[in-house]
Write an enzyme that holds these catalytic residues in place. Structure first.
Site, PDB file in Angstrom:
ATOM      1  N   LYS A   1      15.667  21.497 -10.941  1.00  0.00           N
ATOM      2  CA  LYS A   1      15.010  20.232 -11.296  1.00  0.00           C
ATOM      3  C   LYS A   1      15.925  19.248 -12.005  1.00  0.00           C
ATOM      4  O   LYS A   1      16.820  19.610 -12.765  1.00  0.00           O
ATOM      5  CB  LYS A   1      13.784  20.491 -12.200  1.00  0.00           C
ATOM      6  CG  LYS A   1      12.631  21.174 -11.521  1.00  0.00           C
ATOM      7  CD  LYS A   1      12.077  20.424 -10.317  1.00  0.00           C
ATOM      8  CE  LYS A   1      11.203  19.262 -10.707  1.00  0.00           C
ATOM      9  NZ  LYS A   1       9.970  19.692 -11.377  1.00  0.00           N
TER      10      LYS A   1
ATOM     11  N   GLU B   1       9.173   8.183 -16.896  1.00  0.00           N
ATOM     12  CA  GLU B   1       7.763   8.579 -17.044  1.00  0.00           C
ATOM     13  C   GLU B   1       7.225   8.220 -18.426  1.00  0.00           C
ATOM     14  O   GLU B   1       6.079   7.783 -18.581  1.00  0.00           O
ATOM     15  CB  GLU B   1       7.619  10.088 -16.804  1.00  0.00           C
ATOM     16  CG  GLU B   1       7.891  10.475 -15.366  1.00  0.00           C
ATOM     17  CD  GLU B   1       7.982  11.989 -15.198  1.00  0.00           C
ATOM     18  OE1 GLU B   1       7.134  12.557 -14.501  1.00  0.00           O
ATOM     19  OE2 GLU B   1       8.901  12.607 -15.771  1.00  0.00           O
TER      20      GLU B   1
ATOM     21  N   SER C   1      14.391  21.430 -16.110  1.00  0.00           N
ATOM     22  CA  SER C   1      13.173  22.204 -16.316  1.00  0.00           C
ATOM     23  C   SER C   1      13.558  23.544 -16.914  1.00  0.00           C
ATOM     24  O   SER C   1      14.607  24.104 -16.591  1.00  0.00           O
ATOM     25  CB  SER C   1      12.467  22.412 -14.975  1.00  0.00           C
ATOM     26  OG  SER C   1      11.652  23.565 -15.034  1.00  0.00           O
TER      27      SER C   1
ATOM     28  N   HIS D   1       0.833  -1.223   0.000  1.00  0.00           N
ATOM     29  CA  HIS D   1       0.000   0.000   0.000  1.00  0.00           C
ATOM     30  C   HIS D   1       0.863   1.266   0.000  1.00  0.00           C
ATOM     31  O   HIS D   1       0.421   2.317   0.477  1.00  0.00           O
ATOM     32  CB  HIS D   1      -0.945   0.058   1.201  1.00  0.00           C
ATOM     33  CG  HIS D   1      -1.643  -1.228   1.496  1.00  0.00           C
ATOM     34  ND1 HIS D   1      -2.875  -1.534   0.986  1.00  0.00           N
ATOM     35  CD2 HIS D   1      -1.243  -2.300   2.228  1.00  0.00           C
ATOM     36  CE1 HIS D   1      -3.240  -2.747   1.417  1.00  0.00           C
ATOM     37  NE2 HIS D   1      -2.254  -3.233   2.161  1.00  0.00           N
TER      38      HIS D   1
END
Ligand code: ARG
Length: 466
Positions: free
Chosen positions: A291, A298, A285, A164
């Site tokens: 970043k 992804e 970024s 979980h």
């Protein structure tokens, strides 16, 4: 690729037509803009077919020589990028044959004896997919090898095991990597099954009913590396379940990759900090200078949608199609090409990511000890050494967790007296089982997370993958 319209009548089937097709008709009908990918397979199939026609005495030796040489020339023109595509020639099969006729003249017309585009396209597609599946299987083996190497490096690195997404029990990172090696092995198994099942030859089924010419289908099947000719001509030209099977195996593989990709996104999240990609596999970024984004992971996660979409696409195309061939089947290729290309990229990039990621042992170990991850070890000790039933032990361990939580300390930081205030039978040895490391080390059951078990599995995988 410019999709130019042609005002010519199709030379290969235009005998009964007086005028040229409407531009829209050509646009919807032409598959050349995507099936040119199968040029190689188409020419291989034709070479095998013409040789068989010669061997069976259906085509004179002179014709065999001319057609074979002509087909080889077409192949080198295509390879050299020196080949003209035209929507009026519809598909790769007609392009090759029409160009052959330009090169060797009317004897080219004998090539299509005892076959049809229906068995031809089914053959080409199986050949193309067989090669693609072989490549995917190799890529999976490569990824497994990279995972095994990283598993060895991190066989004793302690990290929190989650259920979980909550801290559950300490595990080793090596064990975690090996979980994906197992999954990928089943993916490879599905690809191998699909590859073996598709490896039968439709060629010679002709349009749908077989042919009256005395052809040798066993010869062409063998020449093209198929196990045997397909036994039913209707099935040979109309079945595409082989493509569905490849797409469903691809979808499952993509889903598995998406899970590892997602975990990498999690591990490299700023707030987690278990791992980091090098500059090679990070992006920045345009607005936030700090970043370091895991874009590649992804995108692997996201491409699952595209691959699963391809499976849906073809399922719906094929649903309810009567035997034998319908033009609907021309729509079988793009989803397969797209899914195979996407999976190719995902597997290659995933190998890169797994090889690249640097994991932070200290951060992972610290997190593994938090969240009272050894509460189960405490309960197990109470069963083993304290004579409690597991339910009693679970309850006592829960009370001790609450105490640690109130005092804002880890389980192993409680002193003995504090624990004994809850359960008097607790002995000093308990402190030895409460660290994350000893918890992971104690999971020595077959397939468990203990470094010794992980090393055993690594040995097995190294032998199997070598
Ligand atoms: N381009 C067609 C396809 O991909 C080839 C088969 C055409 N057969 C036919 N009967 N029109 O399916």
């Amino acid at each position: 690729m410019p999709q130019k319209k042609s005002d010519k009548v199709n030379q290969l089937w235009g005998g009964r037509f007086a005028g040229s097709a409407d531009e829209l008709m050509q646009t919807i009908n032409a598959s050349i803009w995507f099936d040119r990918k199968m040029a190689d397979q188409d020419i291989e199939g034709s070479l095998a077919h013409v040789e068989m026609l010669g061997a069976c005495g259906i085509l004179a030796p002179d014709g065999v020589v001319k057609i074979t040489a002509g087909l080889r020339q077409v192949r080198s023109e295509i390879e050299a990028g020196d080949f003209e595509y035209d929507a009026v020639r519809e598909d790769i099969h007609m392009h090759v044959e029409a160009r052959l006729a330009e090169i060797i003249g009317s004897v080219a017309g004998k090539l299509h004896t005892a076959r049809s585009r229906n068995d031809q396209v089914a053959t080409d597609f199986r050949l193309w997919l067989r090669t693609a599946l072989d490549h995917r299987i190799d890529q999976i083996r490569e990824l497994q090898a990279v995972l095994v190497a990283r598993a060895e490096e991190y066989h004793d690195a302690i990290m929190p095991g989650l259920t979980h997404l909550q801290t559950a029990q300490p595990i080793t990172l090596g064990h975690h990597f090996l979980a994906y090696v197992e999954m990928l092995d089943r993916d490879a198994g599905r690809f191998i099954d699909a590859r073996n099942r598709l490896n039968e030859c439709p060629l010679g089924a002709a349009a749908l009913a077989g042919t009256a010419f005395a052809i040798d289908r066993h010869q062409t099947a063998k020449a093209l590396g198929f196990e045997q000719p397909m036994a039913n001509s209707l099935d040979a030209v109309s079945s595409r379940d082989f493509a569905l099977e490849a797409l469903s195996a691809s979808t499952i593989c993509a889903v598995n990759l998406s899970r590892l990709a997602d975990e990498m996104v999690y591990w490299t999240a700023t707030a987690v900090g278990f791992g980091a990609f090098s500059d090679k596999f990070s992006t920045g970024s345009s607005i936030m200078p700090q970043k370091r984004n895991p874009d590649a992971a992804e995108l692997i996660r996201a491409k699952t949608g595209r691959i699963a979409g391809a499976l849906q696409n073809l399922i719906i195309v094929l649903k309810g199609l009567p035997l034998a061939y319908s033009k609907d089947m021309q729509e079988d290729k793009e989803p397969v090409f797209d899914a195979m290309r996407s999976l190719d990229l995902c597997l290659a990039v995933m190998s890169g990511l797994v090889g690249d990621i640097q994991m932070n042992r200290q951060k992972m170990a610290e997190a593994a000890g938090g969240g009272f991850a050894t509460a189960t070890d405490l309960a197990d000790w109470l069963v083993r050494e304290g004579g409690k039933t597991f339910r009693e032990a679970h309850h006592i361990s829960g009370q001790i967790v609450r105490l640690a939580e109130q005092k804002s300390v880890r389980l192993e930081e409680l002193d003995l007296e504090q624990m004994r205030s809850i359960e008097p039978s607790i002995k000093p040895e308990i402190l030895e089982v409460l660290s994350a490391e000893s918890s992971a080390n104690s999971r020595t059951s077959f397939g468990g997370t203990a470094p010794d078990q992980v090393l055993l599995q690594i040995k097995k995988w190294k032998e199997r993958l070598s």
